[in-house]
Design an enzyme around this catalytic site. Structure first.
Site, mmCIF file in Angstrom:
data_model
loop_
_atom_site.group_PDB
_atom_site.id
_atom_site.type_symbol
_atom_site.label_atom_id
_atom_site.label_comp_id
_atom_site.label_asym_id
_atom_site.label_seq_id
_atom_site.Cartn_x
_atom_site.Cartn_y
_atom_site.Cartn_z
ATOM 1 N N HIS A 1 1.308 0.404 7.022
ATOM 2 C CA HIS A 1 0.783 -0.444 6.023
ATOM 3 C C HIS A 1 1.357 -0.245 4.680
ATOM 4 O O HIS A 1 2.164 -0.956 3.934
ATOM 5 C CB HIS A 1 -0.513 -0.889 6.109
ATOM 6 N N GLU A 2 1.010 0.910 4.323
ATOM 7 C CA GLU A 2 1.440 1.738 2.978
ATOM 8 C C GLU A 2 2.940 1.800 2.887
ATOM 9 O O GLU A 2 3.616 1.495 2.141
ATOM 10 C CB GLU A 2 0.729 2.918 2.839
ATOM 11 N N HIS B 1 4.463 -1.283 1.831
ATOM 12 C CA HIS B 1 4.248 -1.682 0.377
ATOM 13 C C HIS B 1 5.581 -1.050 -0.031
ATOM 14 O O HIS B 1 6.204 -1.416 -1.041
ATOM 15 C CB HIS B 1 3.059 -1.217 -0.158
ATOM 16 N N GLU C 1 -1.152 -7.920 0.862
ATOM 17 C CA GLU C 1 -1.792 -7.289 1.819
ATOM 18 C C GLU C 1 -1.632 -7.942 3.358
ATOM 19 O O GLU C 1 -1.328 -7.166 4.244
ATOM 20 C CB GLU C 1 -3.437 -7.257 1.627
#
Length: 284
Positions: A135-136, A139, A203
């Protein structure tokens, strides 16, 4: 993938907002001379925010860089995911916070950093941690860490001004009233700028991209559930630098009351989990 040009535009708006605020304060404090001084200060602040915004966010969580010798599993997971995502391996940091959480920061892919708290490393299983790291990294890959990091820097500057409003040389009488108004307005203004700059959909997009990267959306869904419980058990205080950096976290780190509600930028975890389960083919 989020619109890169849109992120650049939002970043420019943030810089314009903080520069305008500094110029207005300079004009109110000392007329033309104050404006000239404020121009220099505004330029310096914007440069500082651009190049140091990642350090501002990392220092808010008292993070420290760690070596592969200290955290071999964390490095292995990040290297594997970075290779799969075809992005440079980010710098790795650890925060001593008990609250389970993680975030990515930096102005571009090559200057990116990922920070995990001690709490999240203790709480999650390896596959769940892999989901959080994916997930990070999403980003980082989508390049929305620039606007997120700059938003944290801008909000930190504004809340700093709010804390020291009484030191501004506005004199007596109406000047005192102006100081009170500054203290009351600047905090909510910082929160408003973050709300405008940070799209809540980011998100969802990072969840989806991260699940695609690992091929295991349910692992990330389990991680989000655990992190939500952990943030509720060990909430952070929505003050100072922490308030300005809370939007970077994978799950909102504050209680949904007072300033915590004001600085809330995350969609509900239940909806994020529902979408991840849908990606896994679980009917709802």
């Amino acid at each position: 993938m989020p619109n890169v040009h849109g992120n650049v535009l939002r970043t420019a708006i943030l810089f314009a907002a903080v520069a305008s605020l500094i110029l207005a304060a300079g004009a109110a404090a000392d007329g033309v001379a104050g404006v000239l001084a404020a121009v220099v200060l505004a330029f310096g602040v914007c440069v500082l925010i651009y190049f140091w915004s990642d350090r501002i966010a990392l220092s808010a969580m008292r993070s420290r860089p760690v070596s592969e010798w200290e955290y071999p599993q964390l490095y292995r997971l990040v290297r594997e995911l970075s290779s799969a995502a075809r992005t440079p391996v980010p710098r790795l940091y650890i925060s001593p916070a008990i609250q389970p959480n993680a975030f990515a920061t930096g102005r571009n892919r090559r200057q990116a950093a990922i920070c995990c708290t001690e709490g999240i490393l203790r709480l999650l299983d390896p596959d769940e941690l892999r989901g959080v790291l994916s997930h990070e990294l999403s980003h980082v890959q989508s390049r929305d860490i620039l606007v997120s990091s700059v938003a944290a820097g801008v909000a930190t500057v504004i809340t700093f001004l709010a804390s020291f409003a009484w030191l501004l040389p506005f004199g007596r009488g109406s000047g005192r009233l102006l100081k009170v108004l500054l203290m009351m307005v600047l905090g909510p203004l910082a929160a408003l700028l973050i709300q405008v700059a940070i799209a809540r959909t980011r998100e969802y997009q990072a969840d989806s991209a991260g699940a695609l990267l690992t091929g295991d959306p349910l692992a990330l869904a389990r991680a989000l559930r655990k992190i939500e419980l952990g943030t509720a058990a060990y909430p952070l205080a929505a003050t100072g630098q922490l308030a300005a950096a809370g939007h970077l976290m994978i799950v909102g780190p504050f209680r949904r009351t007072g300033l915590g509600r004001l600085f809330s930028t995350h969609p509900p975890v239940a909806e994020r989990v529902r979408r991840l389960e849908s990606l896994a083919g679980i009917p709802r």
